[in-house]
Design an enzyme around this catalytic site. Structure first.
Site, PDB file in Angstrom:
ATOM      1  N   PHE A 139      26.953  58.503  51.540  1.00 53.64           N
ATOM      2  CA  PHE A 139      28.001  58.335  50.528  1.00 53.64           C
ATOM      3  C   PHE A 139      28.245  59.677  49.869  1.00 53.64           C
ATOM      4  CE2 PHE A 139      29.752  57.529  46.351  1.00 53.64           C
ATOM      5  CZ  PHE A 139      30.778  56.645  46.645  1.00 53.64           C
ATOM      6  N   ASP A 224      23.876  67.198  49.652  1.00 55.56           N
ATOM      7  CA  ASP A 224      24.497  66.487  48.529  1.00 55.56           C
ATOM      8  C   ASP A 224      23.361  65.975  47.646  1.00 55.56           C
ATOM      9  OD1 ASP A 224      25.526  64.560  46.841  1.00 55.56           O
ATOM     10  OD2 ASP A 224      26.920  63.730  48.311  1.00 55.56           O
ATOM     11  N   LYS A 253      26.040  63.977  38.346  1.00 53.16           N
ATOM     12  CA  LYS A 253      25.232  62.977  37.647  1.00 53.16           C
ATOM     13  C   LYS A 253      24.294  63.539  36.558  1.00 53.16           C
ATOM     14  CE  LYS A 253      25.406  59.354  41.216  1.00 53.16           C
ATOM     15  NZ  LYS A 253      26.064  58.232  40.590  1.00 53.16           N
TER      16      LYS A 253
HETATM   17  C1  LIG Z   1      25.173  61.217  46.889  1.00 55.48           C
HETATM   18  C2  LIG Z   1      26.443  61.057  46.109  1.00 55.48           C
HETATM   19  N1  LIG Z   1      27.447  61.913  46.310  1.00 55.48           N
HETATM   20  C3  LIG Z   1      28.595  61.804  45.623  1.00 55.48           C
HETATM   21  C4  LIG Z   1      28.802  60.810  44.705  1.00 55.48           C
HETATM   22  C5  LIG Z   1      30.101  60.719  43.963  1.00 55.48           C
HETATM   23  O1  LIG Z   1      29.918  61.099  42.644  1.00 55.48           O
HETATM   24  P1  LIG Z   1      31.021  60.746  41.534  1.00 55.48           P
HETATM   25  O2  LIG Z   1      31.022  59.280  41.364  1.00 55.48           O
HETATM   26  O3  LIG Z   1      30.558  61.497  40.313  1.00 55.48           O
HETATM   27  O4  LIG Z   1      32.313  61.262  42.051  1.00 55.48           O
HETATM   28  C6  LIG Z   1      27.776  59.886  44.464  1.00 55.48           C
HETATM   29  C7  LIG Z   1      27.956  58.786  43.508  1.00 55.48           C
HETATM   30  O5  LIG Z   1      27.258  57.831  43.456  1.00 55.48           O
HETATM   31  C8  LIG Z   1      26.560  60.024  45.186  1.00 55.48           C
HETATM   32  O6  LIG Z   1      25.545  59.170  44.996  1.00 55.48           O
END
Ligand SMILES: Cc1ncc(COP(=O)(O)O)c(C=O)c1O
Length: 397
Positions: A139, A224, A253
């Site tokens: 994700f 990520d 986050k």
């Molecule tokens: C691993 C990862 N990347 C990207 C995102 C996307 O982040 P945002 O919701 O701040 O756009 C998330 C959100 O849960 C995530 O867990």
């Protein structure tokens, strides 16, 4: 919580992309939240892995309020001190010698990382490499490009056609990665623990081998760390458990402990590929969020929260494993530090989440058979014990 006029108003005025739980929160402190009836809860989600220091940390509030009284916004046409101070701190704690760029969310951080990798591939190689390999079940965000990067066809299907330039391979399978690379590949992008996909950690050998493979084929390794960053897994960044270094890291986050901020950090030789005008953001790296994030990073290290997460996380995981060994419907316990997942044999995870909420514990489900725990890193063993004694009732075989 009983029906509330705000539930009806939300149904009338807000686009229904969230299946919300029936509670309105009004106050938070450390690991506790209070709803609009004054009922107290222990939070095992932390705003989806965001408030790592606990809710409403006083140092973050002070830094935020002080900065808001001085200057809130001027745009990135100018220098502002909190942004530069945060850049120095963030780079030194993640990829020393590198450079970072600030944005407002995890998806934006990944967009920026993807753009940088593509620009690098086009600039560096005569055959203009642009493709990025990501993992199935990954994700990376909800924008069109990060949705295309996300390895979950069910999330992608309603929004086809998606931007091109991504291939998805099986996670923790180095031969699948080897087979998918060709002359068009610029980078490999992975989560160190797949979060939204169900809490699946990268195996030690796999991530090390991915790093070796990327070096061999001159591919960039993007990690990520949006969900795994800032102490969540027991180290400041999850990649630090593996003895490797990525080329680009995306974060968000936990960086602002609830303030909307993201960033990507890249090794200098890669970061310097971007020229004036290649990327930008009106709000990204504004003084208020940067001041709050700086205070967040200070508190994170001063309070030794990554170390604490490692210790409390080990206790938590051991208790979950003990439960799994008893007569329960638990089929797997996964994760590291305070990013833990519990797989169950029944499709009852959403109902368990609601039942736990009624008892004053906020936990999360991924789909119908995975429960996820992402508490503030200040959570104590006594909180874990009381949550698990409530949860056990719903896990009996
Ligand atoms: C691993 C990862 N990347 C990207 C995102 C996307 O982040 P945002 O919701 O701040 O756009 C998330 C959100 O849960 C995530 O867990």
């Amino acid at each position: 919580m009983k029906n509330n006029v705000f539930f009806d108003k939300e149904a009338e005025f807000h686009i229904p992309t969230y299946k919300r739980l029936p509670v309105i929160f009004e106050k938070g402190k450390d690991v506790y939240l209070w709803d609009s009836d004054g009922k107290k809860y222990i939070d095992f989600i932390a705003g989806l892995g965001v408030v790592n220091l606990g809710h409403c940390h006083s140092k973050v509030i002070d830094a935020f309020c002080l900065q808001a009284q001085e200057l809130i916004h001027v745009s990135n046409l100018f220098y502002t001190k909190p942004q530069i101070k945060l850049a120095e701190r963030l780079v030194k704690m993640s990829l020393p010698g590198g450079k970072c760029f600030f944005c407002n969310s995890g998806a934006e951080a990944n967009e920026g990382a993807i753009k940088l990798a593509r620009r690098y591939g086009k600039t560096h190689f005569a055959d203009e490499r642009v493709e990025i390999i990501t993992a199935l079940r990954s994700f990376h965000g909800r924008t069109l490009k990060t949705l295309a990067a996300t390895g979950q066809p069910d999330k992608q299907l309603p929004f086809q056609p998606l931007p091109s330039g991504f291939k998805h391979v099986k996670f923790n399978d180095i031969s699948a990665l080897r087979q998918s690379v060709d002359n068009n590949t610029a980078a490999v992008m992975l989560e160190v623990i797949q979060g939204e996909g169900g809490v699946y950690p990268a195996e030690q050998d796999y991530l090390k081998e991915v790093r070796r493979f990327c070096d061999e084929h001159q591919l960039l390794l993007i990690l990520d760390e949006v969900q795994t960053g800032f102490g969540r897994t027991g180290k400041i960044f999850a990649f630090q458990h593996y003895g490797i270094e990525p080329d680009i890291i995306s974060v968000a986050k936990g960086l602002g402990n609830g303030l909307p901020i993201g960033a990507f950090i890249a090794k200098k030789s890669i970061a310097d590929i971007f020229n004036y005008g290649d990327h930008g953001s009106t709000f990204g790296g504004g003084p208020v969020v940067c001041a709050g994030a700086l205070a967040t990073l200070t508190a994170l290290t001063d309070e030794k929260l990554p170390e604490k997460a490692a210790k409390t996380g080990a206790y938590f995981k051991q208790k979950l494993n003990e439960l799994a060994a008893a007569d329960t419907i638990i089929t797997d316990v996964r994760g590291n530090g305070l990013m833990l997942g519990l797989e169950i044999a029944k499709q009852t995870a959403p109902e368990i989440v609601i039942a736990m909420l009624e008892q004053g514990f906020i936990i999360n489900n991924i789909g119908k058979n995975i429960l996820r725990f992402l508490p503030p890193l200040t959570i104590a063993e006594k909180h874990i014990d009381s949550m698990l004694s409530a949860l056990t009732t719903f896990l009996k075989d």
